[in-house]
Design an enzyme around this catalytic site. Structure first.
Site, mmCIF file in Angstrom:
data_model
loop_
_atom_site.group_PDB
_atom_site.id
_atom_site.type_symbol
_atom_site.label_atom_id
_atom_site.label_comp_id
_atom_site.label_asym_id
_atom_site.label_seq_id
_atom_site.Cartn_x
_atom_site.Cartn_y
_atom_site.Cartn_z
ATOM 1 N N LYS A 1 0.818 -1.219 0.000
ATOM 2 C CA LYS A 1 0.000 0.000 0.000
ATOM 3 C C LYS A 1 0.859 1.281 0.000
ATOM 4 C CE LYS A 1 -4.017 -2.143 2.265
ATOM 5 N NZ LYS A 1 -5.003 -2.024 3.382
ATOM 6 N N TYR B 1 -12.534 -2.064 -3.561
ATOM 7 C CA TYR B 1 -13.049 -2.096 -2.187
ATOM 8 C C TYR B 1 -14.571 -1.961 -2.149
ATOM 9 C CZ TYR B 1 -8.432 -2.017 0.056
ATOM 10 O OH TYR B 1 -7.175 -2.353 0.508
ATOM 11 N N THR C 1 -5.566 -6.598 10.999
ATOM 12 C CA THR C 1 -5.850 -5.352 10.275
ATOM 13 C C THR C 1 -5.275 -4.146 11.004
ATOM 14 O OG1 THR C 1 -7.917 -6.369 9.512
ATOM 15 C CG2 THR C 1 -7.710 -3.968 9.264
ATOM 16 N N ASN D 1 -1.971 0.390 6.692
ATOM 17 C CA ASN D 1 -1.457 -0.848 7.283
ATOM 18 C C ASN D 1 -0.612 -1.670 6.302
ATOM 19 O OD1 ASN D 1 -3.548 -1.759 5.731
ATOM 20 N ND2 ASN D 1 -4.711 -2.695 7.396
ATOM 21 N N HIS E 1 -2.312 -5.345 1.609
ATOM 22 C CA HIS E 1 -3.597 -6.019 1.429
ATOM 23 C C HIS E 1 -3.315 -7.468 1.107
ATOM 24 C CE1 HIS E 1 -7.537 -7.132 -0.164
ATOM 25 N NE2 HIS E 1 -6.865 -7.764 -1.103
ATOM 26 N N GLU F 1 -9.607 -10.945 -7.450
ATOM 27 C CA GLU F 1 -8.685 -9.807 -7.291
ATOM 28 C C GLU F 1 -7.493 -9.915 -8.247
ATOM 29 O OE1 GLU F 1 -7.899 -9.741 -3.055
ATOM 30 O OE2 GLU F 1 -9.933 -9.052 -2.620
#
Ligand code: UDP
Length: 140
Positions: free
Chosen positions: A11, A51, A93, A114, A117, A128
């Site tokens: 991320k 998302y 998470t 965080n 993913h 995905e």
């Protein structure tokens, strides 16, 4: 245990802090092979679609803004029981609740930022992976 695939994103908080290699090292040391990888900037439409399952959640708008705030690295990971193996090395998470030695405990900044993913089921992994990769981009 069968060799399977999962989908991963490094991320924007991690790319911003130049932690792409640090994350990849932890994935590889956990027994996962990176069989596809590309650095992209997600469009708003891509992030909202990715998302979509969270669109009614209070954190959705902030999450989309975060995911398009900088480059991400989308990856396909392969290994024995890849979905669970990746979830295990990612950690909880919220990094505050993650076990020591996990990516989120060692590297993440917050429940939103965080660092990684990872797909939560084999069914979602297939969806995905297909969202970001053509079959010929995956080299096992
Ligand atoms: N997230 C957030 N606030 C929350 C819960 C989740 O910003 O209270 C973000 C966080 O980046 C998380 C993502 O939304 O990784 C997807 O949430 P999910 O519950 O699917 O967690 P994950 O599967 O990523 O651990």
């Amino acid at each position: 245990m069968a060799v399977t695939r999962t989908f991963s994103i490094i991320k924007p908080d991690a790319t911003r802090r130049n932690l792409t290699g640090a994350v990849a090292k932890m994935l590889e040391e956990a027994g996962l092979r990176i069989v596809a990888s590309k650095r992209i900037r997600m469009s708003r439409e891509q992030a909202e679609g990715f998302y979509g399952v969270h669109k009614e959640r209070p954190f959705f708008a902030d999450l989309v803004a975060f995911m398009i705030s900088g480059p991400v690295v989308v990856q396909v990971l392969e290994g024995e029981n890849a979905v669970q193996r990746n979830r295990d090395i990612m950690g909880a998470t919220n990094p505050a609740n993650a076990d020591a030695g996990t990516i989120r405990k060692e590297l993440a900044e917050s429940i939103e930022a965080n660092s990684v993913h990872g797909s939560d089921s084999e069914e979602n992994a297939a969806i995905e992976i297909a969202y970001f990769f053509k079959p010929e981009e995956i080299v096992g």
